[in-house]
Design an enzyme around this catalytic site. Structure first.
Site, PDB file in Angstrom:
ATOM      1  N   TYR A  95       9.789  -6.926  -5.510  1.00  0.00           N
ATOM      2  CA  TYR A  95      10.437  -8.172  -5.056  1.00  0.00           C
ATOM      3  C   TYR A  95       9.401  -9.285  -4.868  1.00  0.00           C
ATOM      4  CZ  TYR A  95      13.644 -10.937  -2.024  1.00  0.00           C
ATOM      5  OH  TYR A  95      14.440 -11.902  -1.458  1.00  0.00           O
ATOM      6  N   LYS A 118       9.422 -12.776  -6.893  1.00  0.00           N
ATOM      7  CA  LYS A 118       9.593 -14.042  -6.170  1.00  0.00           C
ATOM      8  C   LYS A 118       8.390 -14.970  -6.376  1.00  0.00           C
ATOM      9  CE  LYS A 118      13.708 -13.387  -4.467  1.00  0.00           C
ATOM     10  NZ  LYS A 118      14.821 -14.232  -4.922  1.00  0.00           N
TER      11      LYS A 118
HETATM   12  N1  CAA Z   1       2.999  -2.217   7.521  1.00  0.00           N
HETATM   13  C1  CAA Z   1       2.220  -1.134   7.567  1.00  0.00           C
HETATM   14  N2  CAA Z   1       2.681   0.119   7.527  1.00  0.00           N
HETATM   15  C2  CAA Z   1       3.994   0.297   7.421  1.00  0.00           C
HETATM   16  C3  CAA Z   1       4.887  -0.787   7.358  1.00  0.00           C
HETATM   17  C4  CAA Z   1       4.344  -2.083   7.429  1.00  0.00           C
HETATM   18  N3  CAA Z   1       5.114  -3.183   7.404  1.00  0.00           N
HETATM   19  N4  CAA Z   1       6.139  -0.314   7.249  1.00  0.00           N
HETATM   20  C5  CAA Z   1       6.025   1.031   7.227  1.00  0.00           C
HETATM   21  N5  CAA Z   1       4.740   1.402   7.358  1.00  0.00           N
HETATM   22  C6  CAA Z   1       4.184   2.736   7.395  1.00  0.00           C
HETATM   23  C7  CAA Z   1       5.095   3.685   8.160  1.00  0.00           C
HETATM   24  O1  CAA Z   1       4.744   3.656   9.527  1.00  0.00           O
HETATM   25  C8  CAA Z   1       4.803   5.025   7.520  1.00  0.00           C
HETATM   26  O2  CAA Z   1       3.575   5.511   8.001  1.00  0.00           O
HETATM   27  P1  CAA Z   1       3.272   7.089   8.010  1.00  0.00           P
HETATM   28  O3  CAA Z   1       3.328   7.560   6.592  1.00  0.00           O
HETATM   29  O4  CAA Z   1       1.923   7.181   8.611  1.00  0.00           O
HETATM   30  O5  CAA Z   1       4.377   7.691   8.842  1.00  0.00           O
HETATM   31  C9  CAA Z   1       4.632   4.627   6.097  1.00  0.00           C
HETATM   32  O6  CAA Z   1       4.152   3.271   6.098  1.00  0.00           O
HETATM   33  C10 CAA Z   1       5.937   4.677   5.350  1.00  0.00           C
HETATM   34  O7  CAA Z   1       5.579   4.644   4.072  1.00  0.00           O
HETATM   35  P2  CAA Z   1       6.613   5.138   3.026  1.00  0.00           P
HETATM   36  O8  CAA Z   1       5.930   5.329   1.744  1.00  0.00           O
HETATM   37  O9  CAA Z   1       7.362   6.321   3.553  1.00  0.00           O
HETATM   38  O10 CAA Z   1       7.543   3.885   2.955  1.00  0.00           O
HETATM   39  P3  CAA Z   1       8.980   3.880   2.353  1.00  0.00           P
HETATM   40  O11 CAA Z   1       8.925   4.064   0.896  1.00  0.00           O
HETATM   41  O12 CAA Z   1       9.859   4.770   3.150  1.00  0.00           O
HETATM   42  O13 CAA Z   1       9.390   2.395   2.607  1.00  0.00           O
HETATM   43  C11 CAA Z   1      10.377   0.635   3.749  1.00  0.00           C
HETATM   44  C12 CAA Z   1       9.556   1.917   3.875  1.00  0.00           C
HETATM   45  C13 CAA Z   1      11.773   0.947   3.223  1.00  0.00           C
HETATM   46  C14 CAA Z   1       9.733  -0.339   2.774  1.00  0.00           C
HETATM   47  C15 CAA Z   1      10.441   0.041   5.125  1.00  0.00           C
HETATM   48  O14 CAA Z   1       9.117  -0.157   5.574  1.00  0.00           O
HETATM   49  C16 CAA Z   1      11.158  -1.292   5.153  1.00  0.00           C
HETATM   50  O15 CAA Z   1      12.368  -1.352   5.063  1.00  0.00           O
HETATM   51  N6  CAA Z   1      10.386  -2.361   5.317  1.00  0.00           N
HETATM   52  C17 CAA Z   1      10.943  -3.717   5.383  1.00  0.00           C
HETATM   53  C18 CAA Z   1      10.938  -4.304   4.015  1.00  0.00           C
HETATM   54  C19 CAA Z   1      11.465  -5.707   4.103  1.00  0.00           C
HETATM   55  O16 CAA Z   1      11.116  -6.509   4.954  1.00  0.00           O
HETATM   56  N7  CAA Z   1      12.359  -6.051   3.180  1.00  0.00           N
HETATM   57  C20 CAA Z   1      12.942  -7.357   3.184  1.00  0.00           C
HETATM   58  C21 CAA Z   1      14.347  -7.272   2.667  1.00  0.00           C
HETATM   59  S1  CAA Z   1      15.226  -8.781   2.901  1.00  0.00           S
HETATM   60  C22 CAA Z   1      14.532  -9.817   1.808  1.00  0.00           C
HETATM   61  O17 CAA Z   1      13.732  -9.469   0.988  1.00  0.00           O
HETATM   62  C23 CAA Z   1      14.972 -11.260   1.905  1.00  0.00           C
HETATM   63  C24 CAA Z   1      13.827 -12.174   1.922  1.00  0.00           C
HETATM   64  O18 CAA Z   1      13.516 -12.762   0.895  1.00  0.00           O
HETATM   65  C25 CAA Z   1      13.114 -12.419   3.175  1.00  0.00           C
END
Ligand code: CAA
Length: 248
Positions: free
Chosen positions: A154, A158
């Site tokens: 994304y 963008k």
């Molecule tokens: N920064 C650092 N570390 C992070 C993190 C972050 N922001 N988010 C998750 N982590 C860490 C977790 O704590 C976890 O750590 P451990 O492995 O030590 O437990 C690890 O990273 C998770 O990694 P994964 O590989 O398991 O991650 P995942 O594939 O499950 O993905 C995710 C996680 C779905 C991306 C989740 O973090 C998420 O939903 N993040 C938000 C994403 C976001 O903001 N999207 C915006 C959508 S809306 C939009 O896009 C509109 C717009 O234009 C603004």
């Protein structure tokens, strides 16, 4: 002068619906283009826009499909005479860290978010330059400016949209056509509400304004950029993010 005709892709979505309403309120004839298969959302959209008495209509189209966009533009031109304003608001997320991202999660997103912009502009830009007037607004994202964890696809698309914006802006500047990006921050849309509650709360805590944005706050920026007297703003990116990312 007859009404300017605007097409809003992703037109029945969270930001798209608000943009359609705002442009109609500004006296535009608006076509909301979106997937016809989103039946439930489409019914709600029709209900929400009923009061606009035909100044907002729905045309089905898949922006990722070049020929679909060609048919869409032809259909609008046959019905209303021209396409004067294009708002590329169609976008999807496929959030996951890169190490888990499938090829489909990458390419599905690129087809909609980036090919969609090419497809729509490719089919409308000649008409705009020929008539000496056009307004194109690409709905990018703050996450294209900063990068977001879990959004390599994304964020790349963008950021790419704004590169496209600047390049096309140069190509059509002398012909009365402007091309700009709007980069929304986190707003009250279904897309943002799909982010897990705890993660969304952490993000909101970093927004200086202290809340999510309203779709109407993005829509009024689009109306500003598409106004007839906005001809000196081109190749710009307008951030609307509550201060979440400030830059110069
Ligand atoms: N920064 C650092 N570390 C992070 C993190 C972050 N922001 N988010 C998750 N982590 C860490 C977790 O704590 C976890 O750590 P451990 O492995 O030590 O437990 C690890 O990273 C998770 O990694 P994964 O590989 O398991 O991650 P995942 O594939 O499950 O993905 C995710 C996680 C779905 C991306 C989740 O973090 C998420 O939903 N993040 C938000 C994403 C976001 O903001 N999207 C915006 C959508 S809306 C939009 O896009 C509109 C717009 O234009 C603004």
């Amino acid at each position: 002068m007859s009404k300017r005709v605007a097409v809003v892709t992703g037109g029945i979505g969270g930001l798209g619906t608000a943009i359609c309403k705002q442009l109609a309120a500004e006296g535009r004839q608006v076509v909301a283009a979106d997937l016809g298969s989103r039946e439930e959302r489409l019914a709600a959209f029709r209900e929400e826009t009923r009061e606009y008495n035909g100044s907002i209509v729905f045309f089905p189209a898949d922006v990722s499909n070049f020929d679909d966009c060609s048919n869409l533009v032809k259909g609008i031109t046959d019905e209303y005479g021209s396409v004067d304003i294009v708002v590329n608001a169609a976008g999807i997320t496929r959030d996951t860290s890169l190490k888990k991202m499938s090829q489909d999660q990458w390419s599905d997103l690129m087809h909609v978010n980036l090919d969609g912009v090419f497809n729509m502009c490719r089919h409308t830009v000649d008409g705009m330059t020929g008539r000496g007037f056009g307004r194109i607004v690409n709905i990018s994202s703050v996450n294209g400016q900063t990068g977001q964890f879990g959004q390599t696809n994304y964020s790349a698309a963008k950021a790419g949209m704004h590169g496209f914006t600047m390049a096309l802006a140069r190509e059509v500047a002398k012909k009365g056509v402007t091309v700009n990006s709007v980069s929304p921050g986190y707003c009250k849309t279904e897309m943002v509400m799909k982010v897990p509650d705890d993660i969304r709360a952490q993000i909101v805590a970093q927004i200086p304004v202290g809340r999510l944005g309203e779709p109407s706050e993005i829509a009024r920026t689009v109306a500003f950029l598409t106004a007839d007297d906005a001809g000196f703003i081109t190749g710009a990116n307008i951030p609307v993010n509550g201060g979440y990312f400030m830059s110069f």
